[in-house]
Design a protein around this motif. Structure first.
Motif, PDB file in Angstrom:
ATOM      1  N   TYR A  11      23.319  13.412  21.914  1.00  0.00           N
ATOM      2  CA  TYR A  11      24.699  13.266  22.396  1.00  0.00           C
ATOM      3  C   TYR A  11      24.738  13.420  23.914  1.00  0.00           C
ATOM      4  N   ARG A  12      23.710  14.122  24.437  1.00  0.00           N
ATOM      5  CA  ARG A  12      23.688  14.413  25.861  1.00  0.00           C
ATOM      6  C   ARG A  12      22.760  13.455  26.599  1.00  0.00           C
ATOM      7  N   LYS A  13      22.957  13.412  27.907  1.00  0.00           N
ATOM      8  CA  LYS A  13      21.977  12.690  28.718  1.00  0.00           C
ATOM      9  C   LYS A  13      21.145  13.749  29.426  1.00  0.00           C
ATOM     10  N   LYS A  14      20.418  14.529  28.623  1.00  0.00           N
ATOM     11  CA  LYS A  14      19.641  15.632  29.214  1.00  0.00           C
ATOM     12  C   LYS A  14      18.154  15.464  28.906  1.00  0.00           C
ATOM     13  N   ASN A  15      17.606  16.360  28.094  1.00  0.00           N
ATOM     14  CA  ASN A  15      16.148  16.427  27.952  1.00  0.00           C
ATOM     15  C   ASN A  15      15.520  15.122  27.453  1.00  0.00           C
ATOM     16  N   THR A  16      16.037  14.616  26.346  1.00  0.00           N
ATOM     17  CA  THR A  16      15.464  13.393  25.773  1.00  0.00           C
ATOM     18  C   THR A  16      15.677  12.237  26.743  1.00  0.00           C
ATOM     19  N   PHE A  17      16.859  12.209  27.326  1.00  0.00           N
ATOM     20  CA  PHE A  17      17.199  11.146  28.274  1.00  0.00           C
ATOM     21  C   PHE A  17      16.242  11.173  29.480  1.00  0.00           C
ATOM     22  N   ILE A  18      15.916  12.386  29.951  1.00  0.00           N
ATOM     23  CA  ILE A  18      14.996  12.522  31.102  1.00  0.00           C
ATOM     24  C   ILE A  18      13.634  11.901  30.770  1.00  0.00           C
ATOM     25  N   THR A  82      14.707  11.133  20.436  1.00  0.00           N
ATOM     26  CA  THR A  82      15.581  12.060  19.721  1.00  0.00           C
ATOM     27  C   THR A  82      15.301  13.508  20.140  1.00  0.00           C
ATOM     28  N   PRO A  83      16.332  14.340  20.212  1.00  0.00           N
ATOM     29  CA  PRO A  83      16.075  15.767  20.307  1.00  0.00           C
ATOM     30  C   PRO A  83      15.665  16.261  18.912  1.00  0.00           C
ATOM     31  N   VAL A  84      14.894  17.321  18.861  1.00  0.00           N
ATOM     32  CA  VAL A  84      14.571  17.921  17.553  1.00  0.00           C
ATOM     33  C   VAL A  84      15.752  18.792  17.138  1.00  0.00           C
ATOM     34  N   TYR A  85      16.330  18.466  16.013  1.00  0.00           N
ATOM     35  CA  TYR A  85      17.397  19.291  15.424  1.00  0.00           C
ATOM     36  C   TYR A  85      16.897  19.796  14.079  1.00  0.00           C
ATOM     37  N   ILE A  86      16.868  21.099  13.917  1.00  0.00           N
ATOM     38  CA  ILE A  86      16.382  21.723  12.674  1.00  0.00           C
ATOM     39  C   ILE A  86      15.086  21.036  12.221  1.00  0.00           C
ATOM     40  N   ASN A  87      14.159  21.011  13.152  1.00  0.00           N
ATOM     41  CA  ASN A  87      12.818  20.475  12.896  1.00  0.00           C
ATOM     42  C   ASN A  87      12.790  19.003  12.479  1.00  0.00           C
ATOM     43  N   ALA A 118      10.344  12.512  21.367  1.00  0.00           N
ATOM     44  CA  ALA A 118      11.131  13.647  20.868  1.00  0.00           C
ATOM     45  C   ALA A 118      11.000  14.815  21.832  1.00  0.00           C
ATOM     46  N   THR A 119      12.091  15.540  22.003  1.00  0.00           N
ATOM     47  CA  THR A 119      12.042  16.752  22.834  1.00  0.00           C
ATOM     48  C   THR A 119      12.545  17.929  22.006  1.00  0.00           C
ATOM     49  N   THR A 120      12.007  19.103  22.336  1.00  0.00           N
ATOM     50  CA  THR A 120      12.306  20.285  21.536  1.00  0.00           C
ATOM     51  C   THR A 120      12.248  21.547  22.391  1.00  0.00           C
ATOM     52  N   ALA A 121      12.905  22.609  21.898  1.00  0.00           N
ATOM     53  CA  ALA A 121      12.748  23.904  22.555  1.00  0.00           C
ATOM     54  C   ALA A 121      11.351  24.441  22.250  1.00  0.00           C
ATOM     55  N   GLY A 122      10.815  24.100  21.118  1.00  0.00           N
ATOM     56  CA  GLY A 122       9.467  24.600  20.797  1.00  0.00           C
ATOM     57  C   GLY A 122       8.900  24.055  19.503  1.00  0.00           C
ATOM     58  N   SER A 123       9.711  23.985  18.468  1.00  0.00           N
ATOM     59  CA  SER A 123       9.145  23.612  17.157  1.00  0.00           C
ATOM     60  C   SER A 123       9.582  22.203  16.737  1.00  0.00           C
ATOM     61  N   THR A 150       8.248  19.580  25.261  1.00  0.00           N
ATOM     62  CA  THR A 150       9.071  20.769  25.041  1.00  0.00           C
ATOM     63  C   THR A 150       9.869  21.012  26.320  1.00  0.00           C
ATOM     64  N   ILE A 151      10.871  21.882  26.236  1.00  0.00           N
ATOM     65  CA  ILE A 151      11.725  22.068  27.414  1.00  0.00           C
ATOM     66  C   ILE A 151      10.947  22.638  28.611  1.00  0.00           C
ATOM     67  N   SER A 152       9.763  23.192  28.355  1.00  0.00           N
ATOM     68  CA  SER A 152       8.976  23.715  29.478  1.00  0.00           C
ATOM     69  C   SER A 152       8.105  22.645  30.139  1.00  0.00           C
TER      70      SER A 152
HETATM   71  C1  FMN Z   1      21.651  21.510  16.563  1.00  0.00           C
HETATM   72  C2  FMN Z   1      20.376  21.826  17.295  1.00  0.00           C
HETATM   73  C3  FMN Z   1      19.243  22.052  16.557  1.00  0.00           C
HETATM   74  C4  FMN Z   1      18.032  22.333  17.200  1.00  0.00           C
HETATM   75  N1  FMN Z   1      16.936  22.552  16.449  1.00  0.00           N
HETATM   76  C5  FMN Z   1      15.783  22.897  17.062  1.00  0.00           C
HETATM   77  C6  FMN Z   1      14.623  23.181  16.290  1.00  0.00           C
HETATM   78  O1  FMN Z   1      14.607  23.099  15.070  1.00  0.00           O
HETATM   79  N2  FMN Z   1      13.502  23.545  16.937  1.00  0.00           N
HETATM   80  C7  FMN Z   1      13.461  23.656  18.311  1.00  0.00           C
HETATM   81  O2  FMN Z   1      12.423  24.023  18.827  1.00  0.00           O
HETATM   82  N3  FMN Z   1      14.531  23.324  19.064  1.00  0.00           N
HETATM   83  C8  FMN Z   1      15.686  22.945  18.482  1.00  0.00           C
HETATM   84  N4  FMN Z   1      16.786  22.637  19.242  1.00  0.00           N
HETATM   85  C9  FMN Z   1      16.640  22.498  20.708  1.00  0.00           C
HETATM   86  C10 FMN Z   1      16.518  21.022  21.119  1.00  0.00           C
HETATM   87  O3  FMN Z   1      15.568  20.349  20.331  1.00  0.00           O
HETATM   88  C11 FMN Z   1      16.072  20.833  22.571  1.00  0.00           C
HETATM   89  O4  FMN Z   1      16.863  21.600  23.440  1.00  0.00           O
HETATM   90  C12 FMN Z   1      16.128  19.363  22.959  1.00  0.00           C
HETATM   91  O5  FMN Z   1      15.275  19.140  24.032  1.00  0.00           O
HETATM   92  C13 FMN Z   1      17.534  18.898  23.325  1.00  0.00           C
HETATM   93  O6  FMN Z   1      17.480  17.575  23.727  1.00  0.00           O
HETATM   94  P1  FMN Z   1      18.686  16.869  24.512  1.00  0.00           P
HETATM   95  O7  FMN Z   1      18.829  17.593  25.831  1.00  0.00           O
HETATM   96  O8  FMN Z   1      18.235  15.468  24.713  1.00  0.00           O
HETATM   97  O9  FMN Z   1      19.899  16.986  23.679  1.00  0.00           O
HETATM   98  C14 FMN Z   1      17.991  22.372  18.625  1.00  0.00           C
HETATM   99  C15 FMN Z   1      19.160  22.141  19.356  1.00  0.00           C
HETATM  100  C16 FMN Z   1      20.342  21.878  18.703  1.00  0.00           C
HETATM  101  C17 FMN Z   1      21.590  21.623  19.486  1.00  0.00           C
END
Ligand code: FMN
Length: 248
Positions: A11-18, A82-87, A118-123, A150-152
């Protein structure tokens, strides 16, 4: 000029968009015509589950899906982020994929190269890519690379191995790409279903001259792939029978 479609499903133009923008920057050096779209800018309703599209080849829902599906058909290569949402992938991307269900029966994107991002906080990167691969293999596309961050390490340079297979595929019209066993086996299931179940599918597969082939482009399949594919198809075609949904 080859057309590349980049799809951001956050939904954002942030991590995945970058990361998608970093890939775009590299690809611009090769002179491609690149369009970036954000799924959130389009009206994409949830699938109603009626299966009308499978039987009639069109959807009853009036939204932007037909427009987006035409875009996918008109481009030469696709990059899906895609961002990772709930893995797993984001909800909007899953909704989008659900709505392309008729392509699982009657593929239209066969042989187009795809990069998954795909981008993720970690998992969850591994599972997200697995999930996307499982779906997209039925579109008939060639997923040539996966770019996970990952975000790092979002700004980590796009590596050659992440981008070159895509460019090579585009430049050789897919002839550089070796079809995977997963693609071959999935194709046999789709082919056997088309052969045994729906007349609409069978006619389509015949028209496309796929019904007697071991893959869309037979010459890219190795000997083992050809043998395994043919054996599997013969088993499936003997055993797959129409199932009557007793609830209807
Ligand atoms: C609803 C939701 C679920 C997420 N689930 C996970 C997850 O399962 N594992 C993880 O490491 N990060 C998770 N994250 C963090 C995002 O994957 C991460 O911040 C991603 O880079 C966001 O991308 P965006 O800036 O393009 O939206 C979640 C974030 C949100 C908002």
């Amino acid at each position: 000029m080859k057309k590349i479609l980049i799809i951001n499903s956050s939904y954002r133009k942030k991590n995945t968009f970058i990361v998608l923008q970093n890939i775009k920057k590299v690809l611009l050096n090769y002179g491609y015509n690149i369009e970036v779209i954000n799924l959130k800018d389009y009206k994409i309703s949830s699938c109603h589950g009626c299966e009308y599209c499978i039987y009639k080849n069109k959807c009853n829902i009036d939204d932007d899906m037909e427009f987006l599906m035409t875009k996918l058909q008109e481009c030469d290569g696709i990059i899906i982020g895609t961002p990772v949402y709930i893995n797993n992938m984001s909800g909007i991307l899953k909704t989008f994929l659900d709505r392309t269900c008729r392509w699982f029966h009657r593929p239209v994107l066969e042989g187009k190269p795809v990069i998954l991002v795909a981008t993720t906080a970690g998992s969850g990167l591994k599972n997200t890519f697995k999930s996307l691969n499982e779906g997209l293999v039925q579109w008939g596309v060639d997923v040539v690379s996966e770019v996970g961050r990952t975000i790092s390490n979002l700004d980590k340079e796009i590596e050659k191995k992440e981008i070159l297979p895509f460019i090579k595929h585009l430049n050789t019209d897919g002839m550089s790409y070796r079809v995977t066993m997963k693609q071959i086996t999935t194709y046999q299931v789709q082919r056997a279903l088309a052969n045994n179940i729906f007349e609409l599918d069978k006619n389509y597969w015949k028209e496309k001259q796929w019904i007697d082939k071991v893959y869309y482009r037979t010459k890219k399949v190795g000997v083992i792939g050809k043998i395994t594919g043919s054996l599997l198809f013969n088993i499936l075609v003997k055993n797959i029978k129409p199932v009557v949904d007793k609830r209807l």
